[in-house]
Write an enzyme that holds these catalytic residues in place. Structure first.
Site, mmCIF file in Angstrom:
data_model
loop_
_atom_site.group_PDB
_atom_site.id
_atom_site.type_symbol
_atom_site.label_atom_id
_atom_site.label_comp_id
_atom_site.label_asym_id
_atom_site.label_seq_id
_atom_site.Cartn_x
_atom_site.Cartn_y
_atom_site.Cartn_z
ATOM 1 N N GLU A 60 38.277 82.676 -36.684
ATOM 2 C CA GLU A 60 39.188 82.022 -36.070
ATOM 3 C C GLU A 60 40.309 81.659 -36.885
ATOM 4 O OE1 GLU A 60 35.781 81.257 -36.125
ATOM 5 O OE2 GLU A 60 35.181 81.564 -34.256
ATOM 6 N N ASP B 26 34.239 73.665 -30.231
ATOM 7 C CA ASP B 26 33.282 73.298 -31.451
ATOM 8 C C ASP B 26 33.739 74.006 -32.658
ATOM 9 O OD1 ASP B 26 30.813 72.294 -29.514
ATOM 10 O OD2 ASP B 26 31.922 73.730 -28.605
ATOM 11 N N HIS C 167 27.991 73.774 -29.592
ATOM 12 C CA HIS C 167 28.458 74.722 -28.634
ATOM 13 C C HIS C 167 28.782 73.735 -27.311
ATOM 14 C CE1 HIS C 167 26.997 77.749 -31.462
ATOM 15 N NE2 HIS C 167 28.222 78.553 -30.840
#
Lengths: 334, 374
Positions: free
Chosen positions: A70, A95, A139
């Site tokens: 990410e 998240d 999540h």
């Protein structure tokens, strides 16, 4: 007018803007459909199918499937934005914010300021939010409040397909970083969506119900619960439902005007209660609209715990129409 | 005897209407009514309007009480002569209710929804209603409106006549390419549409800017125009309310949209939340604001109407009429004064710039009469 789901509306917005403007690119994990797998490239198109079909139409140079990293996705997208592209980067579940937040809050959000207004960062970050799928604590969060607190980020929380398309096109055409929060449980919610491109300005709330007795401010999926309560109570209590559509900028005027009319406020937010949008909006009204209030403000939020995995517990955890109705009745009784 | 029983059913006002609520009965059961009498107020999610009886006789039964909601086509009341027995009325109602199937959304859209057509290099949206044959009525809306403006007129007139309503370029679901945005460009779009839709000749009904376009078309191509109904038309005088035009082009927020829409009607309460939403949704479409700016700049340079068409109205030979709301705040009803002989003029009380909506029954009758006479 054709009826489309939120998923279709966002897909259509991406497709139309990618067609209109060659600088628009999509980048993220599985946005092309999992190139490590077998079968056609666009078999899936994002874990919940929002980017389906884009790679077939625009190719791998504009629909960039990345490894699971990410920080690299957000860093690459922020850099690309400041050097001339208009990336739509996907942070799959919100998240995962923790592993890439520096690129967002301390880089992308600050570029315009740090470069003395000489740089723009036309970046959109798409991310999925929300509980209700028994996907457990890592999540299932919403977390839009953590982005909303950062100056330099715009935050969009669409509740329906019409808004989702217009706000996504607005986000792509905006010259500042925009975080676009898509609630997993309402992707299939349908409404009338024009085939043509259109934009909805940020910072303009929508009144999904008009009423005189109580103002309910709700975000994302919670708007549907609030509408359900307004309809359920219509014969005895007249509820006005305000959907801010964007948490940053926030349409404070519409919220205050509504509370001036009704004198009562219930704020519904799926987030944990501390430092939430519910707390923020309650503070706004207490600060600037105290004289309008006929009763204390009520907040309907999740409790201050992680989202439970057990379906029965998760059901208890999330705000729901019954909890909203209880709050509405409480402010009416005061 | 059941042949003389007429059902009063829920009308379909606008493309998205699926049901309506009887807000108020305006006549009691047992009252004698004539066609065109206001018999009830019907409220939809979009609009509240009076409903005028399509039939004459005695209102024998109010089937739906005030506050009751029924689907489009559902039975609201029964009109019959006094010679029909109560038992026959009961039997009629029972049979109607047993056989009534509410239209499903899908079949509704397929059967009566608008369509797109390629005309003169543009995609135009139109709605066709009514029988196939005969010289059709073609409705042309005004500045910033769309074919939905005719929601109280087109379905009613389509009971007897072929009808088309068109979205002008820059409007509704049509292409937002308006060319130069002047009358010539828009008139060309109308003739392109007529050719594409194989309309050799039509009764034109034009509102406001659409009235000026209809008149311009009648001047350019009189053989294609069977009759001309001009509702609060542009082109008959210099005045135009630029606060409305500029405000309409500028309006991006609910409050601004509400303020400009209220200028259109005699009774501000006629402007519903849904009408405001529809305007905002239209204004947000790509290309709409530049299209409106181009049209306004061409039609109203310096805050005056550019095209003056009184001579064209005098020269025209087809049956023609002008209808105006006395309380019009966009184009003054004074423009209806001193028109050439041979032009029927109807100035309606308690109506603003939208008499076809505010006084729909009366306007529908005037249109039907002119069309029949032609």
């Amino acid at each position: 007018m054709p009826s489309k789901s939120i998923r279709q509306a966002i897909n259509e917005a991406l497709r139309q803007e990618m067609t209109r403007d060659p600088r628009v690119v999509v980048i993220g994990e599985d946005v092309a459909g999992g190139q490590g797998g077998t079968g056609s490239l666009d078999a899936y198109g994002g874990v919940l199918g929002v980017t389906k079909g884009l790679i077939g139409e625009f190719g791998a140079s504009r629909v960039i499937d990345t490894p699971i990293t990410e920080s690299a996705i957000m860093g690459a997208a922020a850099g690309a934005a400041v050097t001339g592209l208009r990336p739509v980067a996907e942070l799959m579940f919100c998240d995962f914010l923790g592993v890439c937040f520096d690129q967002i809050y301390n880089q992308a959000a600050k570029f315009r300021y740090m470069f003395g207004g000489k740089a723009t960062t036309p970046l959109v970050i798409r991310t999925m939010i929300g509980g209700g799928r028994s996907a457990a604590a890592q999540h299932s969060q919403v977390l839009y409040q953590m982005f909303t607190m950062v100056p330099g980020l715009k935050c969009v929380v669409p509740s329906n397909a019409y808004d989702a398309k217009g706000l996504m096109i607005q986000a792509i055409r905006d010259d500042d970083p925009v975080v676009f929060f898509e609630h997993k449980l309402i992707y299939d919610h349908k409404s009338e969506v024009p085939d043509e491109a259109y934009t909805i300005p940020f910072g303009e709330a929508n009144l999904t119900r008009e009423g005189d007795d109580v103002t309910i401010v709700a975000l994302s999926r919670m708007v549907h619960f609030a509408n359900e309560v307004a309809d359920r109570l219509a014969k005895e209590i007249s509820c006005e439902v305000v959907d801010p559509r964007t948490t940053s900028p926030l349409d404070a005027d519409t919220i205050l005007e509504s509370v001036e009319k009704t004198g009562r406020l219930v704020v519904v937010d799926e987030a944990n209660p501390r430092c939430s949008m519910a707390a923020d909006i309650a503070a706004l009204v207490a600060d600037r609209g105290f004289d309008f209030l006929k009763a204390p403000i009520k907040q309907v939020t999740a409790p201050h715990t992680p989202v439970p995995f057990a379906p029965a517990l998760e059901k208890l955890y999330l705000p729901n129409p019954d909890k909203i109705e209880t709050a509405v009745r409480a402010v009416m009784a005061d | 005897m059941t042949g003389s029983i007429t059902p009063i059913t829920m009308p379909k006002w606008g493309l998205t209407m699926t049901e309506g609520m009887v807000a108020k009965w305006l006549v009691a059961a047992g009252s004698a009514i004539r066609p065109g009498d206001e018999i009830m107020e019907i409220e939809t999610t979009k609009i509240t309007n009076v409903y005028e009886s399509p039939a004459g006789g005695t209102l024998r039964r109010q089937v739906v009480p005030e506050g009751g909601t029924v689907p489009v086509g559902g039975l609201l009341g029964v009109v019959a002569g006094d010679d029909v027995s109560d038992a026959e009325i009961d039997a009629f109602i029972e049979k109607f209710q047993a056989e009534f199937v509410p239209p499903s959304d899908d079949e509704d859209a397929a059967a009566s929804g608008p369509a797109m057509i390629e005309a003169g290099g543009r995609r135009l949206r139109y709605l066709r209603l009514g029988p196939e044959d005969g010289v059709p009525i073609l409705f042309v809306h005004g500045f910033g409106a769309d074919l939905g403006a005719w929601m109280f007129n087109q379905p009613a007139l389509a009971e007897r006549h072929a009808t088309f309503a068109l979205d002008l370029p820059g409007h509704g679901g049509s292409s937002k390419d308006v060319g130069g945005g002047d009358a010539a460009a828009l008139i060309a779009a109308i003739t392109d549409f007529m050719s594409a839709a194989s309309i050799a000749r039509a009764h034109l009904v034009g509102h406001s800017l659409g009235g000026a376009l209809a008149l311009g078309l009648a001047q350019a191509d009189p053989g294609r125009i069977a009759s001309l109904t001009l509702i609060a038309p542009a082109g008959l005088g210099p005045d135009i309310n630029m606060a409305f035009i500029d405000g309409f082009v500028r309006a991006g927020k609910r409050k601004e949209a509400k303020d400009v829409l209220e200028l259109l009607v005699a009774d501000r309460k006629a402007i519903s939340r849904a009408m405001i939403d529809d305007l905002l949704k239209y204004k947000r479409l790509d290309g709409v604001v530049p299209a409106l700016q181009a049209i306004a700049a061409a039609a109203f340079p310096g805050g005056r109407q550019r095209d003056q068409l009184r001579d064209a109205l005098a020269a025209a030979t087809m049956p023609r009429q002008v209808i105006w709301g006395r309380a019009d705040r966009i184009i003054p009803a004074a423009h209806a004064e001193g028109l050439p002989a041979g032009v029927a003029v109807h100035v309606l009380d308690n109506a603003g710039h939208l008499p076809h909506m505010e006084k729909s029954g009366e306007v529908n009758r005037l249109i039907a009469d002119l069309v029949s006479a032609a």
